[in-house]
Design a protein around this motif. Structure first.
Motif, PDB file in Angstrom:
ATOM      1  N   VAL A 354      32.174  35.746  33.161  1.00  0.00           N
ATOM      2  CA  VAL A 354      33.184  35.629  34.212  1.00  0.00           C
ATOM      3  C   VAL A 354      34.028  36.898  34.210  1.00  0.00           C
ATOM      4  O   VAL A 354      34.469  37.363  33.150  1.00  0.00           O
ATOM      5  CB  VAL A 354      34.083  34.393  33.986  1.00  0.00           C
ATOM      6  CG1 VAL A 354      35.165  34.307  35.055  1.00  0.00           C
ATOM      7  CG2 VAL A 354      33.241  33.121  33.979  1.00  0.00           C
ATOM      8  N   TYR A 355      34.246  37.456  35.402  1.00  0.00           N
ATOM      9  CA  TYR A 355      35.054  38.671  35.547  1.00  0.00           C
ATOM     10  C   TYR A 355      36.284  38.335  36.393  1.00  0.00           C
ATOM     11  O   TYR A 355      36.171  37.709  37.450  1.00  0.00           O
ATOM     12  CB  TYR A 355      34.238  39.786  36.193  1.00  0.00           C
ATOM     13  CG  TYR A 355      33.059  40.204  35.344  1.00  0.00           C
ATOM     14  CD1 TYR A 355      33.194  41.184  34.368  1.00  0.00           C
ATOM     15  CD2 TYR A 355      31.817  39.598  35.504  1.00  0.00           C
ATOM     16  CE1 TYR A 355      32.119  41.557  33.571  1.00  0.00           C
ATOM     17  CE2 TYR A 355      30.737  39.960  34.713  1.00  0.00           C
ATOM     18  CZ  TYR A 355      30.893  40.941  33.745  1.00  0.00           C
ATOM     19  OH  TYR A 355      29.832  41.303  32.949  1.00  0.00           O
ATOM     20  N   ILE A 356      37.452  38.766  35.907  1.00  0.00           N
ATOM     21  CA  ILE A 356      38.722  38.453  36.562  1.00  0.00           C
ATOM     22  C   ILE A 356      39.492  39.744  36.791  1.00  0.00           C
ATOM     23  O   ILE A 356      39.581  40.601  35.899  1.00  0.00           O
ATOM     24  CB  ILE A 356      39.555  37.478  35.712  1.00  0.00           C
ATOM     25  CG1 ILE A 356      38.825  36.135  35.596  1.00  0.00           C
ATOM     26  CG2 ILE A 356      40.929  37.263  36.320  1.00  0.00           C
ATOM     27  CD1 ILE A 356      39.557  35.116  34.765  1.00  0.00           C
ATOM     28  N   GLY A 357      40.054  39.900  37.993  1.00  0.00           N
ATOM     29  CA  GLY A 357      40.874  41.054  38.320  1.00  0.00           C
ATOM     30  C   GLY A 357      42.348  40.688  38.305  1.00  0.00           C
ATOM     31  O   GLY A 357      42.758  39.701  38.928  1.00  0.00           O
ATOM     32  N   THR A 358      43.143  41.478  37.579  1.00  0.00           N
ATOM     33  CA  THR A 358      44.587  41.245  37.567  1.00  0.00           C
ATOM     34  C   THR A 358      45.237  41.893  38.787  1.00  0.00           C
ATOM     35  O   THR A 358      44.667  42.793  39.420  1.00  0.00           O
ATOM     36  CB  THR A 358      45.242  41.783  36.285  1.00  0.00           C
ATOM     37  OG1 THR A 358      45.224  43.222  36.309  1.00  0.00           O
ATOM     38  CG2 THR A 358      44.515  41.281  35.042  1.00  0.00           C
ATOM     39  N   SER A 359      46.429  41.431  39.116  1.00  0.00           N
ATOM     40  CA  SER A 359      47.156  41.925  40.289  1.00  0.00           C
ATOM     41  C   SER A 359      48.617  42.154  39.934  1.00  0.00           C
ATOM     42  O   SER A 359      49.529  41.725  40.624  1.00  0.00           O
ATOM     43  CB  SER A 359      47.041  40.912  41.438  1.00  0.00           C
ATOM     44  OG  SER A 359      47.580  41.422  42.637  1.00  0.00           O
ATOM     45  N   ASN A 360      48.826  42.875  38.832  1.00  0.00           N
ATOM     46  CA  ASN A 360      50.188  43.081  38.330  1.00  0.00           C
ATOM     47  C   ASN A 360      50.905  44.259  38.970  1.00  0.00           C
ATOM     48  O   ASN A 360      52.116  44.419  38.801  1.00  0.00           O
ATOM     49  CB  ASN A 360      50.153  43.253  36.812  1.00  0.00           C
ATOM     50  CG  ASN A 360      49.769  41.973  36.109  1.00  0.00           C
ATOM     51  OD1 ASN A 360      50.259  40.900  36.458  1.00  0.00           O
ATOM     52  ND2 ASN A 360      48.860  42.065  35.136  1.00  0.00           N
ATOM     53  N   ARG A 361      50.179  45.088  39.722  1.00  0.00           N
ATOM     54  CA  ARG A 361      50.807  46.222  40.413  1.00  0.00           C
ATOM     55  C   ARG A 361      51.007  45.936  41.901  1.00  0.00           C
ATOM     56  O   ARG A 361      51.087  46.848  42.713  1.00  0.00           O
ATOM     57  CB  ARG A 361      49.976  47.491  40.211  1.00  0.00           C
ATOM     58  CG  ARG A 361      49.926  47.942  38.752  1.00  0.00           C
ATOM     59  CD  ARG A 361      49.374  49.330  38.559  1.00  0.00           C
ATOM     60  NE  ARG A 361      49.397  49.697  37.156  1.00  0.00           N
ATOM     61  CZ  ARG A 361      50.448  50.218  36.526  1.00  0.00           C
ATOM     62  NH1 ARG A 361      51.572  50.423  37.183  1.00  0.00           N
ATOM     63  NH2 ARG A 361      50.384  50.518  35.233  1.00  0.00           N
TER      64      ARG A 361
END
Length: 467
Positions: A354-361
């Motif tokens: 499973v691949y997850i992309g963060t969105s902290n920016r």
């Protein structure tokens, strides 16, 4: 030329590559049932990852909200930029959003893909949204074609996920652009799930003739997934209450703004009865900001099999949503992977990672020094086993090659039949009620597929050629 191109690819990284074939350091581990799942960073130093797609080339394709499309090598973490779209407008929630890939565009040679993206742009000072198809070949995205444009947009509530269906139509979610009443208007494209042919025309069998509207009454849907058996689910942001997971059905109304969550108030119940409203499967109050949605059904992590996996923004977590056999209820919700901030994008590889992309920016998070990142979740103890027919368990397919349908004759009734492409991606599934089953092949692209039969006696796989 091939040696030169490979050398350039090896040098062209803007992320943080990992040593080829080496395991990345574990950032954390957590238990899913009796399985230990390890989280590591595949690529870092990206900016507001919006979409992750496992591509037909076995690379991870990623969009960043500023307008950049890249391919990421899942073995090394190397980021290979393809294109930065010049007219993307990034402001607050707007920018480059969803993406989907057609591996076999009509009349194109092997290795050429159709790449669909949706993004916000500025037209004479006004923010709008459009759907564009690019052509990918030999490491280059080119020939943009606008399939649908001039959609009303603001810097909030634009949606937008894309989903390609086996009949070569696509679904596109749109938000209400902060004008809630537009979600119920059949003359507006806002607050909808739209369905188009791959060339941008309207399918003849849409719910309303001549209209791209597939469903209406949505506030801001940011997740969309299709299961192998054809069921479709979406995640949707509520106001200060009632974030939703919905089962998407053609022609249905999902209530917004007249209904928030379930039809549990007198006025809502009246509206639901009169307007063919489909209630959500589950809701969250207070809200969590649900985003990317995928389906997991791989033996690598048995505890997640048959479940939806949801990336969550505001509550900084990954949530497993179990489904009943009919896919009509969510009996349980279990949270994992806290501590990495806002999670927006998610995809699954054919190997069960499973691949997850963060969105902290994205202006609402607290980015770490290496954010934004693509995280890998995997069972490092899992060893795939070769698929072998069990003794006494087999099946036949006829005709083969086939055109519109094929018949499967099983040695025993029951079980599950799954039709997958050669990359292992399921495109169709059925549970036979007898020892004979019919596979509906209408809408599938010509080519070779794998038919897998799972039953009490074991598993068996055969090739099927669709003409």
């Amino acid at each position: 030329m091939k040696l030169l191109r490979n050398a350039l690819l090896a040098l062209g990284t803007l992320g943080l590559p990992l040593a080829a074939c080496a395991q990345a350091p574990a950032l954390t581990t957590f238990a899913v049932g009796t399985t230990t799942v390890t989280a590591s960073a595949l690529a870092s130093n990206l900016a507001t990852i919006w979409e992750l797609v496992w591509g037909p080339d076995n690379f991870i394709w990623v969009t960043e909200r500023s307008g950049r499309i890249s391919r990421v090598n899942p073995a090394t973490g190397q980021v290979l930029p393809l294109l930065t779209i010049a007219d993307v407008t990034e402001s607050n929630e707007s920018g480059l959003l969803g993406m989907a890939i057609d591996a076999t565009p009509t009349g194109q040679p092997a290795g050429t893909y159709g790449v669909f993206v949706v993004y916000n742009y500025t037209d004479q000072g006004t923010l709008k949204e459009k759907l564009v198809r690019y052509s990918y070949t030999n490491g280059t995205l080119s020939n943009p074609v606008v399939l649908l444009g001039n959609i009303v947009a603001t810097t909030n509530h634009s949606g937008s996920r894309l989903l390609l269906l086996p009949d070569r139509t696509l679904l596109m979610t749109t938000g209400d652009a902060l004008v809630a009443s537009e979600a119920q208007s059949r003359t507006s494209l806002n607050g909808k799930i739209l369905r188009l042919n791959f060339d941008g025309t309207i399918p003849a069998n849409n719910p309303t003739a001549g209209s791209a509207i597939y469903t209406l009454g949505h506030r801001n849907p940011q997740g969309l997934v299709r299961l192998p058996d054809g069921r479709i689910y979406s995640s949707e942001h509520g106001p200060n209450n009632d974030d939703e997971i919905n089962k998407i059905e053609a022609g249905r109304n999902y209530g917004w703004p007249n209904v928030e969550g379930f039809c549990d108030l007198p006025a809502e119940a009246t509206f639901c009865t009169a307007n063919n409203v489909r209630e959500p499967l589950t809701v969250w109050t207070p809200t969590i900001a649900p985003a990317g949605l995928t389906y997991y059904d791989h033996p690598a992590i048995p505890g997640w099999r048959g479940s939806l996996l949801l990336a969550v923004l505001k509550d900084h977590k990954l949530t497993q949503l179990t489904l009943d056999a009919a896919g009509l209820t969510i009996p349980s919700r279990t949270d994992f992977l806290t501590g990495f901030g806002r999670l927006r994008a998610i995809c699954v590889s054919p190997a069960g990672k499973v691949y997850i992309g963060t969105s902290n920016r994205d202006g609402r998070g607290n980015p770490a020094a290496t954010d934004d990142r693509i995280l890998t979740l995997e069972n490092r103890a899992y060893v795939p086993t070769a698929t072998r027919p069990a003794t006494g368990f087999s099946f036949d397919i006829f005709p083969n090659p086939a055109r519109r349908q094929a018949t499967v004759q099983l040695s025993a009734p029951g079980g599950l039949l799954t039709l997958s492409d050669l990359l292992g991606r399921p495109v169709y599934a059925v549970r036979p009620t007898s020892s004979t089953a019919t596979l509906d092949l209408a809408g599938l692209r010509p080519g070779t597929y794998l038919v897998q039969a799972d039953g009490a006696a074991g598993r068996s796989t055969r090739k099927l050629v669709v003409e």
